[in-house]
Design a protein around this motif. Structure first.
Motif, mmCIF file in Angstrom:
data_model
loop_
_atom_site.group_PDB
_atom_site.id
_atom_site.type_symbol
_atom_site.label_atom_id
_atom_site.label_comp_id
_atom_site.label_asym_id
_atom_site.label_seq_id
_atom_site.Cartn_x
_atom_site.Cartn_y
_atom_site.Cartn_z
ATOM 1 N N THR A 153 -29.481 -85.893 7.953
ATOM 2 C CA THR A 153 -30.851 -85.985 7.455
ATOM 3 C C THR A 153 -31.771 -84.906 8.033
ATOM 4 N N ILE A 154 -31.449 -84.430 9.218
ATOM 5 C CA ILE A 154 -32.273 -83.370 9.820
ATOM 6 C C ILE A 154 -32.164 -82.090 8.998
ATOM 7 N N VAL A 155 -30.939 -81.740 8.622
ATOM 8 C CA VAL A 155 -30.731 -80.495 7.888
ATOM 9 C C VAL A 155 -31.157 -80.625 6.428
ATOM 10 N N THR A 156 -30.883 -81.762 5.807
ATOM 11 C CA THR A 156 -31.311 -81.928 4.418
ATOM 12 C C THR A 156 -32.834 -81.977 4.314
ATOM 13 N N ALA A 157 -33.481 -82.552 5.321
ATOM 14 C CA ALA A 157 -34.948 -82.557 5.333
ATOM 15 C C ALA A 157 -35.482 -81.141 5.495
ATOM 16 N N LEU A 158 -34.792 -80.342 6.305
ATOM 17 C CA LEU A 158 -35.174 -78.941 6.477
ATOM 18 C C LEU A 158 -35.095 -78.195 5.153
ATOM 19 N N VAL A 159 -34.026 -78.419 4.406
ATOM 20 C CA VAL A 159 -33.878 -77.766 3.098
ATOM 21 C C VAL A 159 -35.055 -78.098 2.195
ATOM 22 N N SER A 160 -35.399 -79.379 2.112
ATOM 23 C CA SER A 160 -36.509 -79.800 1.250
ATOM 24 C C SER A 160 -37.833 -79.188 1.702
ATOM 25 N N LYS A 161 -38.046 -79.146 3.021
ATOM 26 C CA LYS A 161 -39.285 -78.567 3.547
ATOM 27 C C LYS A 161 -39.387 -77.080 3.208
ATOM 28 N N LEU A 162 -38.291 -76.357 3.379
ATOM 29 C CA LEU A 162 -38.290 -74.926 3.085
ATOM 30 C C LEU A 162 -38.552 -74.667 1.609
ATOM 31 N N ILE A 163 -37.926 -75.456 0.748
ATOM 32 C CA ILE A 163 -38.125 -75.273 -0.685
ATOM 33 C C ILE A 163 -39.586 -75.501 -1.056
ATOM 34 N N SER A 164 -40.201 -76.519 -0.493
ATOM 35 C CA SER A 164 -41.610 -76.806 -0.779
ATOM 36 C C SER A 164 -42.509 -75.655 -0.328
ATOM 37 N N GLU A 165 -42.258 -75.138 0.868
ATOM 38 C CA GLU A 165 -43.060 -74.019 1.382
ATOM 39 C C GLU A 165 -42.851 -72.774 0.525
ATOM 40 N N ASN A 166 -41.606 -72.525 0.147
ATOM 41 C CA ASN A 166 -41.323 -71.352 -0.675
ATOM 42 C C ASN A 166 -42.015 -71.457 -2.035
ATOM 43 N N ASP A 167 -42.043 -72.668 -2.592
ATOM 44 C CA ASP A 167 -42.721 -72.898 -3.872
ATOM 45 C C ASP A 167 -44.213 -72.579 -3.779
ATOM 46 N N ILE A 168 -44.826 -73.006 -2.688
ATOM 47 C CA ILE A 168 -46.271 -72.853 -2.537
ATOM 48 C C ILE A 168 -46.679 -71.383 -2.472
ATOM 49 N N TYR A 169 -45.905 -70.581 -1.721
ATOM 50 C CA TYR A 169 -46.330 -69.213 -1.427
ATOM 51 C C TYR A 169 -45.628 -68.133 -2.259
ATOM 52 N N ALA A 170 -44.700 -68.516 -3.127
ATOM 53 C CA ALA A 170 -43.926 -67.521 -3.878
ATOM 54 C C ALA A 170 -44.810 -66.559 -4.664
ATOM 55 N N LYS A 171 -45.850 -67.088 -5.299
ATOM 56 C CA LYS A 171 -46.690 -66.250 -6.156
ATOM 57 C C LYS A 171 -47.503 -65.217 -5.394
ATOM 58 N N THR A 172 -47.578 -65.366 -4.091
ATOM 59 C CA THR A 172 -48.363 -64.417 -3.291
ATOM 60 C C THR A 172 -47.568 -63.154 -2.944
ATOM 61 N N LEU A 173 -46.283 -63.137 -3.269
ATOM 62 C CA LEU A 173 -45.417 -62.040 -2.840
ATOM 63 C C LEU A 173 -45.548 -60.817 -3.745
ATOM 64 N N PRO A 174 -45.306 -59.629 -3.183
ATOM 65 C CA PRO A 174 -45.377 -58.400 -3.984
ATOM 66 C C PRO A 174 -44.084 -58.173 -4.768
ATOM 67 N N SER A 175 -44.134 -57.223 -5.686
ATOM 68 C CA SER A 175 -42.940 -56.837 -6.439
ATOM 69 C C SER A 175 -42.328 -55.590 -5.812
ATOM 70 N N GLY A 176 -41.257 -55.076 -6.420
ATOM 71 C CA GLY A 176 -40.583 -53.896 -5.884
ATOM 72 C C GLY A 176 -41.162 -52.607 -6.440
ATOM 73 N N SER A 177 -40.555 -51.508 -6.047
ATOM 74 C CA SER A 177 -40.995 -50.183 -6.509
ATOM 75 C C SER A 177 -39.778 -49.410 -7.004
ATOM 76 N N VAL A 178 -39.749 -49.146 -8.303
ATOM 77 C CA VAL A 178 -38.595 -48.489 -8.903
ATOM 78 C C VAL A 178 -38.909 -47.029 -9.188
ATOM 79 N N ASP A 179 -38.105 -46.127 -8.609
ATOM 80 C CA ASP A 179 -38.240 -44.688 -8.861
ATOM 81 C C ASP A 179 -37.162 -44.299 -9.867
ATOM 82 N N ASN A 180 -37.503 -44.369 -11.151
ATOM 83 C CA ASN A 180 -36.513 -44.124 -12.201
ATOM 84 C C ASN A 180 -35.909 -42.726 -12.123
#
Length: 245
Positions: free
Chosen positions: A205-232
């Motif tokens: 339960t400690i590790v499965t709870a960690l997974v759920s916590k990480l997923i929730s945090e990642n969901d909250i802040y995902a949209k704040t992240l930048p994109s990449g830079s492609v040099d075609n």
């Protein structure tokens, strides 16, 4: 391993530029019966690139526990431009079977890091985390599912913290968790190393709870992240010089 790869190269009339291990063996939590998931990048003869119709750009080969997939270089580069997680991870695998032209591979890695998109990779990792988290609800669970969920959840956490590509080696991400969580994970890694892929273990339960916590945090802040830079231009020049040199 090199013999198998050389046989593929001869049979398919290709030049293999790079080959590595992927999956659990590369991540560092393989089971005794884990397959060898070999991934490679190859080129064809120049005439193949000059056709008006594109040929097949993927090679699949399975022989017992040897599971190999190859991507033609142009396909690999197109995937990198999209910040494809598999294309990125393969280039930074800790287990490399073939990389005769080190300068070429280092340039390819440099292109990969430029193309790395934190937001794109975060969405990929979080989607995979949720897929495996949904299998962790029973009293007993597959350790394989738990580690797949945990690896991708931690990869997302790494991206949030550092805005960089997560380490391929799973254990390098463990500093992101608490000492207690780390100890639980290491204990489960020791067990997984002695059991087969289908092994079921009491739900931690400690590790499965960690997974759920990480997923929730990642969901909250995902949209704040930048994109990449492609040099075609750089990517096109790399492809041209690789094929003509």
């Amino acid at each position: 391993m090199k013999t198998k790869l050389n046989n593929i190269a001869i049979a398919r009339d290709i030049d293999i530029l790079y080959a590595c291990e992927s999956g659990s063996r590369a991540w560092g939590f393989a089971s005794p019966d884990s397959d060898y998931d070999v991934r490679f990048v190859y080129t064809k003869e120049l005439s193949w690139y000059l056709s008006t119709s594109e040929g097949r750009d993927t090679i699949d080969f399975i022989d017992g526990d040897f599971d190999a997939v190859g991507w033609e270089l142009r396909k690999q580069l197109r995937l990198l431009k999209k910040s494809n997680v598999s294309a990125l991870e393969h280039l930074f695998s800790p287990i490399v079977y073939l990389a005769e032209n080190e300068v070429l591979i280092e340039t390819l890695k440099s292109i990969a890091l430029e193309c790395f998109s934190p937001i794109s990779c975060m969405y990929h990792y979080n989607s995979m985390s949720k897929k495996y988290r949904d299998k962790l609800n029973g009293e007993t669970i597959k350790l394989k599912d738990l580690f797949y969920a945990l690896r991708t959840a931690l990869a997302g956490k790494w991206i949030l913290e550092y805005k960089s590509m997560p380490p391929v080696i799973f254990s390098k991400m463990l500093p992101l968790v608490t000492t207690n969580e780390n100890n639980e994970i290491l204990n489960l890694m020791e067990i997984k190393a002695t059991q087969n892929e289908n092994y079921n273990h009491n739900n931690n339960t400690i590790v499965t709870a960690l997974v759920s916590k990480l997923i929730s945090e990642n969901d909250i802040y995902a949209k704040t992240l930048p994109s990449g830079s492609v040099d075609n231009k750089r990517i096109d020049n790399f492809l041209y010089h690789t094929l003509t040199s």
